[in-house]
Design an enzyme around this catalytic site. Sequence first.
Site, PDB file in Angstrom:
ATOM      1  N   GLY A  12       0.775  -1.235   0.000  1.00 35.88           N
ATOM      2  CA  GLY A  12       0.000   0.000   0.000  1.00 35.88           C
ATOM      3  C   GLY A  12       0.803   1.280   0.000  1.00 35.88           C
ATOM      4  O   GLY A  12       0.362   2.292   0.544  1.00 35.88           O
ATOM      5  N   THR A  13       1.982   1.285  -0.651  1.00 30.02           N
ATOM      6  CA  THR A  13       2.767   2.528  -0.656  1.00 30.02           C
ATOM      7  C   THR A  13       2.084   3.629  -1.459  1.00 30.02           C
ATOM      8  O   THR A  13       2.198   4.809  -1.100  1.00 30.02           O
ATOM      9  CB  THR A  13       4.187   2.274  -1.196  1.00 30.02           C
ATOM     10  N   LYS A  65      -9.812 -12.721 -10.163  1.00 30.77           N
ATOM     11  CA  LYS A  65     -10.768 -11.666 -10.485  1.00 30.77           C
ATOM     12  C   LYS A  65     -11.679 -11.380  -9.294  1.00 30.77           C
ATOM     13  O   LYS A  65     -11.797 -12.188  -8.365  1.00 30.77           O
ATOM     14  CB  LYS A  65     -11.606 -12.050 -11.700  1.00 30.77           C
ATOM     15  N   MET A  92      -4.424  -6.729  -7.273  1.00 21.98           N
ATOM     16  CA  MET A  92      -3.931  -7.758  -8.189  1.00 21.98           C
ATOM     17  C   MET A  92      -5.033  -8.654  -8.735  1.00 21.98           C
ATOM     18  O   MET A  92      -4.816  -9.837  -8.989  1.00 21.98           O
ATOM     19  CB  MET A  92      -2.847  -8.593  -7.493  1.00 21.98           C
ATOM     20  N   ARG A  93      -6.203  -8.079  -8.937  1.00 24.40           N
ATOM     21  CA  ARG A  93      -7.317  -8.845  -9.512  1.00 24.40           C
ATOM     22  C   ARG A  93      -7.929  -8.089 -10.683  1.00 24.40           C
ATOM     23  O   ARG A  93      -7.882  -6.862 -10.728  1.00 24.40           O
ATOM     24  CB  ARG A  93      -8.395  -9.130  -8.463  1.00 24.40           C
ATOM     25  N   ILE A  94      -8.517  -8.838 -11.588  1.00 26.32           N
ATOM     26  CA  ILE A  94      -9.214  -8.251 -12.720  1.00 26.32           C
ATOM     27  C   ILE A  94     -10.592  -7.792 -12.254  1.00 26.32           C
ATOM     28  O   ILE A  94     -11.327  -8.543 -11.627  1.00 26.32           O
ATOM     29  CB  ILE A  94      -9.339  -9.269 -13.864  1.00 26.32           C
ATOM     30  N   VAL A  95     -10.918  -6.551 -12.559  1.00 21.73           N
ATOM     31  CA  VAL A  95     -12.219  -5.985 -12.210  1.00 21.73           C
ATOM     32  C   VAL A  95     -13.209  -6.337 -13.315  1.00 21.73           C
ATOM     33  O   VAL A  95     -12.914  -6.207 -14.497  1.00 21.73           O
ATOM     34  CB  VAL A  95     -12.106  -4.455 -12.035  1.00 21.73           C
ATOM     35  N   ASN A 109      -6.305   3.445 -12.142  1.00 21.56           N
ATOM     36  CA  ASN A 109      -5.298   2.497 -11.704  1.00 21.56           C
ATOM     37  C   ASN A 109      -3.923   3.099 -11.961  1.00 21.56           C
ATOM     38  O   ASN A 109      -3.766   3.982 -12.806  1.00 21.56           O
ATOM     39  CB  ASN A 109      -5.448   1.187 -12.494  1.00 21.56           C
ATOM     40  N   HIS A 111      -0.013   1.824 -13.000  1.00 26.32           N
ATOM     41  CA  HIS A 111       0.700   0.670 -13.537  1.00 26.32           C
ATOM     42  C   HIS A 111       2.189   1.016 -13.661  1.00 26.32           C
ATOM     43  O   HIS A 111       2.530   2.100 -14.142  1.00 26.32           O
ATOM     44  CB  HIS A 111       0.128   0.306 -14.911  1.00 26.32           C
TER      45      HIS A 111
END
Length: 202
Positions: A12-13, A65, A92-95, A109, A111
């Site tokens: 969570g940085t 997901k 780290m999941r697909i929405v 997001n 990246h």
Amino acid sequence: MLKLAIFGSGSGTNCQAIINAIEAGTLDAEIKCVLADSEDAYILERARQHNIPAIYFDCAPFKTKLDGEAEQKVLQTLTDHDVNFIALAGFMRIVKDGLLNAYAGRMINIHPSLLPSFPGLDSGKQAFDYGVKFTGCTVHFVDAGVDTGAVINQKCIAIENDDTLDSMMDKLHAQEHIAYPEALQWIAEGRIQLNGRRITLK
């Protein structure tokens, strides 16, 4: 004012960078809740340290997901906390469609590459192993693709001859912590104008 939910899966940085910007008065937003798909994700502890509701949600039976019953519970949680905008920060999941439709145009997001180069997982290592001379980070809107949404903000770093993967990632993370609060403040100020894929600042 942006009423944020921050989603994460790890340390969570970037969440901390957003918290710091709000507390410093450089980001006009309120974090209504922080959600994580791992009970021991440190992002939840960061939220607790700042008296922000920290919520774990179980995504089973899905491993990659956020869908089904878990997605419905998350949507209800967001409603309960009066959230109007979502920031994914190491989630780290697909929405999937339920969340995408409910927060269309209101979910971003970050990246760790200069998209469209090196989408997906381990993008920093992808860039380093490829031998590129520059990489960076991208803040983008979330759509149904993987790291394919319109680009809001990017920061660039040089990869020097003596850089290791770790030293490169340290430089990249430092730029993420600038880029994410900056992009959120542009949104809070209503400065984002979307024309097709191209975003300009008013």
